[in-house]
Design a protein around this motif. Structure first.
Motif, PDB file in Angstrom:
ATOM      1  N   ALA A   1     -11.407   1.494   1.775  1.00 18.36           N
ATOM      2  CA  ALA A   1     -10.132   0.850   2.091  1.00 18.36           C
ATOM      3  C   ALA A   1      -9.238   0.757   0.864  1.00 18.36           C
ATOM      4  O   ALA A   1      -8.011   0.946   0.955  1.00 18.36           O
ATOM      5  CB  ALA A   1     -10.392  -0.544   2.662  1.00 18.36           C
TER       6      ALA A   1
ATOM      7  N   HIS B   1      -4.322  -4.077   8.485  1.00 14.99           N
ATOM      8  CA  HIS B   1      -5.462  -4.915   8.834  1.00 14.99           C
ATOM      9  C   HIS B   1      -5.218  -5.480  10.225  1.00 14.99           C
ATOM     10  O   HIS B   1      -4.086  -5.789  10.601  1.00 14.99           O
ATOM     11  CB  HIS B   1      -5.643  -6.069   7.852  1.00 14.99           C
ATOM     12  CG  HIS B   1      -6.213  -5.646   6.537  1.00 14.99           C
ATOM     13  ND1 HIS B   1      -7.461  -5.096   6.434  1.00 14.99           N
ATOM     14  CD2 HIS B   1      -5.693  -5.682   5.288  1.00 14.99           C
ATOM     15  CE1 HIS B   1      -7.703  -4.829   5.157  1.00 14.99           C
ATOM     16  NE2 HIS B   1      -6.637  -5.170   4.454  1.00 14.99           N
TER      17      HIS B   1
ATOM     18  N   TYR C   1      -1.878   2.099   6.373  1.00 18.00           N
ATOM     19  CA  TYR C   1      -2.948   1.129   6.137  1.00 18.00           C
ATOM     20  C   TYR C   1      -2.539  -0.216   6.707  1.00 18.00           C
ATOM     21  O   TYR C   1      -1.515  -0.782   6.356  1.00 18.00           O
ATOM     22  CB  TYR C   1      -3.229   0.991   4.636  1.00 18.00           C
ATOM     23  CG  TYR C   1      -4.342   0.028   4.326  1.00 18.00           C
ATOM     24  CD1 TYR C   1      -5.657   0.428   4.429  1.00 18.00           C
ATOM     25  CD2 TYR C   1      -4.073  -1.285   3.961  1.00 18.00           C
ATOM     26  CE1 TYR C   1      -6.698  -0.448   4.149  1.00 18.00           C
ATOM     27  CE2 TYR C   1      -5.102  -2.178   3.677  1.00 18.00           C
ATOM     28  CZ  TYR C   1      -6.409  -1.745   3.785  1.00 18.00           C
ATOM     29  OH  TYR C   1      -7.430  -2.619   3.516  1.00 18.00           O
TER      30      TYR C   1
ATOM     31  N   PRO D   1       0.822  -1.218   0.000  1.00 16.56           N
ATOM     32  CA  PRO D   1       0.000   0.000   0.000  1.00 16.56           C
ATOM     33  C   PRO D   1       0.850   1.258   0.000  1.00 16.56           C
ATOM     34  O   PRO D   1       1.875   1.335   0.693  1.00 16.56           O
ATOM     35  CB  PRO D   1      -0.838  -0.131   1.277  1.00 16.56           C
ATOM     36  CG  PRO D   1      -0.099  -1.115   2.124  1.00 16.56           C
ATOM     37  CD  PRO D   1       0.606  -2.036   1.202  1.00 16.56           C
TER      38      PRO D   1
ATOM     39  N   SER E   1      -7.963   9.165   4.623  1.00 20.49           N
ATOM     40  CA  SER E   1      -8.476   8.268   5.652  1.00 20.49           C
ATOM     41  C   SER E   1      -9.445   7.286   5.004  1.00 20.49           C
ATOM     42  O   SER E   1     -10.086   7.617   3.996  1.00 20.49           O
ATOM     43  CB  SER E   1      -9.184   9.049   6.763  1.00 20.49           C
ATOM     44  OG  SER E   1     -10.304   9.749   6.244  1.00 20.49           O
ATOM     45  N   PRO E   2      -9.586   6.080   5.563  1.00 22.46           N
ATOM     46  CA  PRO E   2     -10.479   5.077   4.952  1.00 22.46           C
ATOM     47  C   PRO E   2     -11.946   5.357   5.248  1.00 22.46           C
ATOM     48  O   PRO E   2     -12.646   4.554   5.876  1.00 22.46           O
ATOM     49  CB  PRO E   2      -9.997   3.763   5.572  1.00 22.46           C
ATOM     50  CG  PRO E   2      -9.442   4.162   6.895  1.00 22.46           C
ATOM     51  CD  PRO E   2      -8.846   5.521   6.710  1.00 22.46           C
TER      52      PRO E   2
ATOM     53  N   PHE F   1      -7.851   4.269   0.106  1.00 24.70           N
ATOM     54  CA  PHE F   1      -6.876   4.647   1.130  1.00 24.70           C
ATOM     55  C   PHE F   1      -5.562   3.906   0.932  1.00 24.70           C
ATOM     56  O   PHE F   1      -4.479   4.485   1.075  1.00 24.70           O
ATOM     57  CB  PHE F   1      -7.467   4.355   2.507  1.00 24.70           C
ATOM     58  CG  PHE F   1      -6.549   4.707   3.645  1.00 24.70           C
ATOM     59  CD1 PHE F   1      -6.200   6.019   3.900  1.00 24.70           C
ATOM     60  CD2 PHE F   1      -6.024   3.720   4.470  1.00 24.70           C
ATOM     61  CE1 PHE F   1      -5.351   6.358   4.949  1.00 24.70           C
ATOM     62  CE2 PHE F   1      -5.175   4.038   5.514  1.00 24.70           C
ATOM     63  CZ  PHE F   1      -4.842   5.358   5.752  1.00 24.70           C
ATOM     64  N   ALA F   2      -5.617   2.629   0.578  1.00 26.34           N
ATOM     65  CA  ALA F   2      -4.392   1.874   0.328  1.00 26.34           C
ATOM     66  C   ALA F   2      -3.674   2.362  -0.923  1.00 26.34           C
ATOM     67  O   ALA F   2      -2.438   2.316  -0.992  1.00 26.34           O
ATOM     68  CB  ALA F   2      -4.721   0.386   0.199  1.00 26.34           C
TER      69      ALA F   2
ATOM     70  N   ASN G   1      -0.170   4.089   1.100  1.00 24.78           N
ATOM     71  CA  ASN G   1      -0.396   4.712   2.395  1.00 24.78           C
ATOM     72  C   ASN G   1       0.135   3.769   3.464  1.00 24.78           C
ATOM     73  O   ASN G   1      -0.458   2.725   3.753  1.00 24.78           O
ATOM     74  CB  ASN G   1      -1.899   4.971   2.600  1.00 24.78           C
ATOM     75  CG  ASN G   1      -2.154   6.113   3.559  1.00 24.78           C
ATOM     76  OD1 ASN G   1      -1.409   6.296   4.507  1.00 24.78           O
ATOM     77  ND2 ASN G   1      -3.213   6.871   3.300  1.00 24.78           N
TER      78      ASN G   1
END
Length: 907
Positions: free
Chosen positions: A535, A490, A488, A483, A545-546, A538-539, A485
């Motif tokens: 998401a 999980h 980012y 990513p 921001s997501p 954002f990635a 960003n």
């Protein structure tokens, strides 16, 4: 031989093999006929490489195809066709006899089919470019044509004509798609995975002694003495392997996911009689693409839906699941976002998220003779939940773990209807979770969406957003590169890639269902798609921001896509468009939507009662569920199609223990998908540098054709600025919030206008409706009834937008100082106007004095192309002449000598 020696590694070192995606070299087809044969001439887009397929016409009931597997040039194919034409004319008895006749032109062969007499060949006659995924082009079938192969003059029987008409009622010109290079039957994550080539495949291409193995039977990946990786595009350019150091490269074509191939039955007669270059696999569903323009950066947003060809049919005639675990109305929805600046799948930024919908996996049906509201009845008892276990095992094999089951069926009813399915599904999930390891258990979420939509104090979209965010944290998304960003992350470790620097992997799936898997399911999938899109962006570094707001152009595009997505799937399965839309559950639907909901309800009722039976017969005939045979009753004579989809042999669990409902191969690869770790190829061929069968960019950009911007696909695709940006805004970002005032109810109204779901709550054909839920919702005991807040009075200020809302500028009255300055300038203008001077007596009568402005430009001599030079004074000209005539100062001789010496040394 030199390349083999140069690439031969030491005994303890693994060999390196590069793989590249094969592009079908046959993209244009011309069909020529004689009395004895059909000659199918296939060529590439440049029409400089040709293949020939011969189809025998003398056999009345059998299909005989000859594929010589030879490639011809343009001059060679002309000579072949000329000789065929002359030979058939001489055989017919003269120069004026019929020789080789051109029948039609096409873009591919869909397949072959036979009913009661001879075979037909089905070809694509019209196509339209619909989307691009990197260098791959996706086409939509616009029209097809069936040609009867046997050369017979007798008239077709009435039964044959009825079968032909029934088969053609499946409109292949609507919502069928194919690609010459991209596997539409699999997800982007699967297509990006490296295939697992067996030693037999490698030795068949490079020779029997290329890979040495002493192990008998199937090998594990650690036992291979070679490694397979993707070939970079630069290595496929002609001349790239002159040094002999380039690793051997093979072109591969992955085995399609037969579940989503709709011409399996049509390709089966010729599967082994013609090469892979002639076969195209078509899918059915929905595909749409749009461009998100972000300050010079183009992001392609693609929404793709694949309908399953197993246990396919119409609404009331296909419910529940078959003995094999295949559910009705199963649709895989994939959402792809990629940066259009780099089209290479290896170096570009590609992201995707996959979710699925399907009927409740148990045996239930609805008696269509009791329309308009057929009751739900459980058909068979399944105490060990074998059917549900087969279905969940298939999901684990295709998508990995965890599997989120979002059940939107009603829980409580005065008269049991949907609640029967809710209880059966919850019991199945609870039973299956007893035996599987806790890390891979099914995540079951139940949400009575229809009831929550009728409650004023609950927000359906907020609850769905919570479910979407919770599932996305555990399943993740697919990302081809790390990513951009860096923040980012999980929360689940299984969502990360298998190795550093390979991006992200999606492990698991979200399965959404209601009764029909149409209206409520589509809204839930839109909410999940909204969270996944945030998401993904954002990635990719597109948003800080997501999170995405509803009132943006990006969300308008996504909502319109899911609305079209739901409409098409509802038409294919239910016979009408969506009844309850996304705006219905967002409670932003306007007053006119109620009339549209009533129309769609009546259309769905008509389709379910009149046309669904014929439509189901056509689907069974098209997919090969029913094959006409001599001595067998005709399709329309069968009382129902239960035996066509339920084989009693499939009811057995197929395993030793009923408690182990999963396969060992699936469990071995969890949380990853087993089909990705064991990716197989249907075709493996050796390719050299410059081989056109691996040139993906030539198919997309077509340098051999003269194109223009207005005719190109990228120019006409849906654009966030051109098609969605309001004219009064200046910010082109698709993520900028557009303030839109919602229409208010008339003054004096007690509450907001009822949504389409509330207006049609008593409709017997509306999805999720039931008579027990039509009564007003009673508040809990001891709780005061909810009183809606009073509406503001209806005025122009509440209806019209202000300049600050539209342009960001607030209009205010001018200040006193500004007004005095304006009056002074206005007075000067009036006094300096042209015209004769006033008379002296008029000036004495007023206190004003005339003001004359001097005109500097000679308007009579000036024009738009030439302006007269201004006049200069004598003093200024003298100063200029003295400056020009001034002589430069004399340079001393010593300085000149030093300069000459320096120049000589430099030389």
């Amino acid at each position: 031989m030199e390349e083999r020696k140069a690439s031969k590694p030491p005994e303890n070192e693994k060999k390196s093999i590069k793989v590249a995606t094969l592009v079908s070299p046959i993209q244009k087809v011309g069909i020529y006929e004689t009395k004895a044969r059909f000659f199918v001439i296939g060529s590439n887009t440049e029409q400089d490489r040709f293949r020939v397929l011969k189809v025998d016409r003398t056999e009345p009931r059998e299909l005989h195809i000859v594929d010589d597997a030879l490639e011809y040039s343009a001059s060679e194919i002309r000579d072949i066709m000329r000789s065929l034409d002359e030979g058939n004319r001489l055989r017919a008895g003269g120069a004026h006899a019929q020789g080789l006749v051109r029948r039609l032109s096409a873009f591919g062969i869909v397949g072959f089919v036979r009913f009661t007499e001879g075979y037909y060949i089905i070809v694509v006659t019209q196509r339209r470019r619909l989307a691009v995924i990197g260098p791959h082009v996706i086409y939509k079938i616009e029209d097809t044509k069936m040609i009867y192969i046997p050369n017979q003059s007798k008239r077709l029987s009435p039964e044959e004509q009825r079968y032909v008409k029934l088969f053609q009622s499946v409109a292949m010109g609507s919502n069928f798609y194919f690609s010459y290079s991209y596997d539409l039957t699999h997800t982007l994550q699967y297509n990006a995975a490296t295939p697992r080539l067996s030693p037999e495949d490698i030795n068949a291409v490079f020779g029997a002694d290329f890979v040495h193995t002493s192990t008998k039977g199937p090998l594990e990946e650690t036992d291979f003495d070679y490694e397979v990786s993707a070939a970079p595009p630069s290595s496929l350019v002609a001349g790239a392997d002159r040094t002999g150091a380039r690793p051997p490269t093979v072109g591969v074509r992955a085995e399609p996911q037969r579940r989503f191939v709709w011409n399996n039955h049509l390709l089966e007669p010729a599967e082994h009689q013609m090469g892979w270059e002639w076969r195209i696999y078509i899918t059915h569903g929905y595909i749409k693409q749009a461009t998100l323009y972000l300050h010079g950066r183009h992001l392609f947003l693609t929404l793709m839906a694949r309908r399953s060809s197993r246990y396919a049919g119409t609404r009331f005639l296909k419910r529940g699941a078959s003995f094999k675990g295949d559910v009705a109305n199963e649709v895989e929805t994939e959402q792809i976002v990629h940066d259009a600046c780099v089209s290479s799948l290896q170096h570009g930024m590609f992201s995707s998220h996959v979710q699925i919908r399907g009927s409740v996996p148990c045996h239930w049906y609805q008696d269509t003779s009791r329309i308009p509201k057929p009751p739900i009845q459980m058909e068979l008892s399944d105490p060990c939940h074998i059917t549900a276990g087969k279905h969940m095992n298939d999901l684990l094999a295709r998508y990995g773990a965890p599997v989120f089951v979002v059940n939107l069926v009603k829980k409580r009813e005065k008269r049991s209807h949907e609640s029967l399915l809710h209880g059966a599904f919850s019991r199945s999930v609870a039973y299956l979770n007893q035996f599987i390891p806790p890390a891979f258990r099914l995540r079951y979420i139940s949400f009575d969406m229809a009831r929550a939509n009728k409650l004023e104090r609950e927000s359906v979209m907020e609850r769905l957003t919570e479910i979407a965010n919770a599932s996305l944290k555990e399943t993740g998304i697919f990302l081809s590169q790390p990513p951009l960003n860096t923040s980012y992350r999980h929360t689940s470790p299984v969502a990360q890639g298998d190795a550093p620097g390979v991006g992200l992997q999606q492990h698991g799936i979200v399965r959404v269902n209601c009764v029909d898997c149409l209206d409520r399911t589509n809204t839930a999938q839109f909410t999940i798609g909204k969270a996944a899109l945030a998401a993904q962006l954002f990635a990719l570094g597109a948003i800080p921001s997501p999170r995405l707001e509803f009132d943006t152009d990006c969300m308008s595009i996504l909502e319109d896509m899911f609305e079209d997505h739901g409409d098409l799937l509802a038409l294919q399965y239910g016979g009408s468009q969506l009844v309850h839309r996304i705006r219905t559950y967002r409670k932003t639907a306007n007053w006119g939507s109620q009339g549209n909901d009533i129309v769609q309800t009546m259309q769905r009722y008509y389709s379910n009662t009149v046309t669904d039976a014929d439509k189901q017969n056509a689907i069974n005939l098209f997919l090969g569920c029913f094959v006409p045979r001599p001595g067998r009753p005709a399709l329309w004579e069968l009382p129902n199609d239960y035996q066509l989809h339920h084989d009693p042999a499939d009811r057995r669990p197929g395993r030793c223990r009923p408690t182990q409902w999963w396969d060992d191969r699936v469990m071995r690869h969890l949380p990853a998908a087993a089909i990705e770790r064991d990716k197989r190829c249907s075709s493996v061929v050796r390719v050299a540098a410059g081989d056109g069968r691996t040139d993906l960019y030539r198919e997309q950009y077509r340098p051999h054709e003269l194109t223009s911007f207005p005719e190109s696909f990228d120019f006409n695709v849906i654009h966030s600025v051109k098609d969605y940006m309001p004219s009064m805004f200046v910010d082109e970002s698709p993520f900028a919030v557009r303030t839109r005032r919602q229409p208010l109810a008339p003054e004096g109204a007690a509450k907001t206008p009822p949504s389409s779901a509330q207006a049609n709550g008593d409709s017997s054909l509306s999805e999720g409706s039931d008579s027990s839920e039509d009564s007003p919702v009673v508040a809990a005991a001891g709780a005061a009834p909810a009183v809606p807040p009073p509406r503001p009075p209806l005025t122009l200020a509440t209806l019209l937008s202000t300049a600050r809302d539209q342009y960001g500028i607030e209009q205010r009255p001018p200040q006193k100082q500004d007004l005095s300055v304006y009056r002074r300038h206005a007075g000067l203008g009036r006094l300096g106007c042209r015209g004769p001077l006033p008379r002296p007596e008029a000036l004495r009568a007023t206190s004003q004095r005339p003001v004359r402005f001097l005109q500097l430009s000679q308007l009579k001599m000036d024009s738009s192309r030439e302006v007269a030079a201004p006049m200069t004074s004598r003093a200024a000209r003298e100063v200029y002449q003295r400056a020009v005539s001034c002589q430069p100062p004399a340079v001393p001789e010593q300085c000149l000598t030093e300069y000459r010496r320096y120049v000589g040394c430099a030389v």
